[in-house]
Design an enzyme around this catalytic site. Structure first.
Site, PDB file in Angstrom:
ATOM      1  N   HIS A  22      84.137 -25.042 -12.114  1.00  0.00           N
ATOM      2  CA  HIS A  22      84.387 -23.964 -13.073  1.00  0.00           C
ATOM      3  C   HIS A  22      83.685 -24.284 -14.381  1.00  0.00           C
ATOM      4  O   HIS A  22      84.084 -25.193 -15.098  1.00  0.00           O
ATOM      5  CB  HIS A  22      85.893 -23.783 -13.285  1.00  0.00           C
ATOM      6  N   HIS A  41      69.257 -28.777 -22.620  1.00  0.00           N
ATOM      7  CA  HIS A  41      68.131 -29.691 -22.750  1.00  0.00           C
ATOM      8  C   HIS A  41      67.631 -29.695 -24.182  1.00  0.00           C
ATOM      9  O   HIS A  41      67.897 -28.779 -24.955  1.00  0.00           O
ATOM     10  CB  HIS A  41      67.006 -29.345 -21.754  1.00  0.00           C
ATOM     11  N   HIS A  43      64.230 -30.452 -26.821  1.00  0.00           N
ATOM     12  CA  HIS A  43      62.789 -30.571 -27.012  1.00  0.00           C
ATOM     13  C   HIS A  43      62.588 -31.316 -28.325  1.00  0.00           C
ATOM     14  O   HIS A  43      63.302 -31.059 -29.292  1.00  0.00           O
ATOM     15  CB  HIS A  43      62.130 -29.187 -27.147  1.00  0.00           C
ATOM     16  N   HIS A  66      68.617 -26.370 -26.292  1.00  0.00           N
ATOM     17  CA  HIS A  66      68.822 -25.120 -25.552  1.00  0.00           C
ATOM     18  C   HIS A  66      70.025 -25.276 -24.635  1.00  0.00           C
ATOM     19  O   HIS A  66      70.059 -26.188 -23.809  1.00  0.00           O
ATOM     20  CB  HIS A  66      67.604 -24.770 -24.701  1.00  0.00           C
TER      21      HIS A  66
END
Length: 137
Positions: A22, A41, A43, A66
């Site tokens: 869940h 992730h 960058h 992100h």
């Protein structure tokens, strides 16, 4: 508390995949459905002044986070990416600071264990909310 269990690393990106039944969801704004969290992730760049994938008013940042979600109606990430409205990605710009951010420490500790492209490891569970800035307006 959300359990995040998988790192992967490739050059100037590190990704954490969620492994649980869940998953957290969000909706609202211009989103017309619930979107389910799947991974986050980062960058970053090779210099401290740029590394974000996007810019704000022409300004780049040292890094960008992100948080990737897919539209629940489509049933899976694999199906959702086939549609224009299939993904919702929340972007958070990262800045350098002389003060440590204790909320990010578990992420930083996990990243220290990744030393080469394609490597993976386990990260200590933490609340996803810890990745968001204190002011989300």
């Amino acid at each position: 508390m959300t359990q995040l269990t998988h790192w992967s690393y490739e050059g100037t990106t590190a990704q954490v995949s969620l492994k649980m039944k869940h998953r957290p969801t969000f909706h609202g704004g211009n989103l017309h459905s619930d979107y389910e969290f799947v991974q986050f992730h980062f960058h970053w760049g090779s210099v401290d002044t740029q590394g974000s994938e996007h810019s704000i008013d022409g300004v780049s940042f040292p890094g960008e986070l992100h948080l990737v979600h897919y539209r629940n109606d489509y049933g899976s990430l694999k199906k959702a990416i086939q549609y224009q409205d299939g993904l919702a990605v929340l972007g958070v710009m990262l800045q350098l600071s002389s003060k440590d951010n204790s909320k990010l420490q578990k992420v930083i500790d996990g990243l220290h264990n990744i030393h080469k492209d394609g490597a993976d490891d386990t990260i200590t569970p933490f609340a996803l909310e810890d990745l968001l800035p204190s002011n989300t307006n």
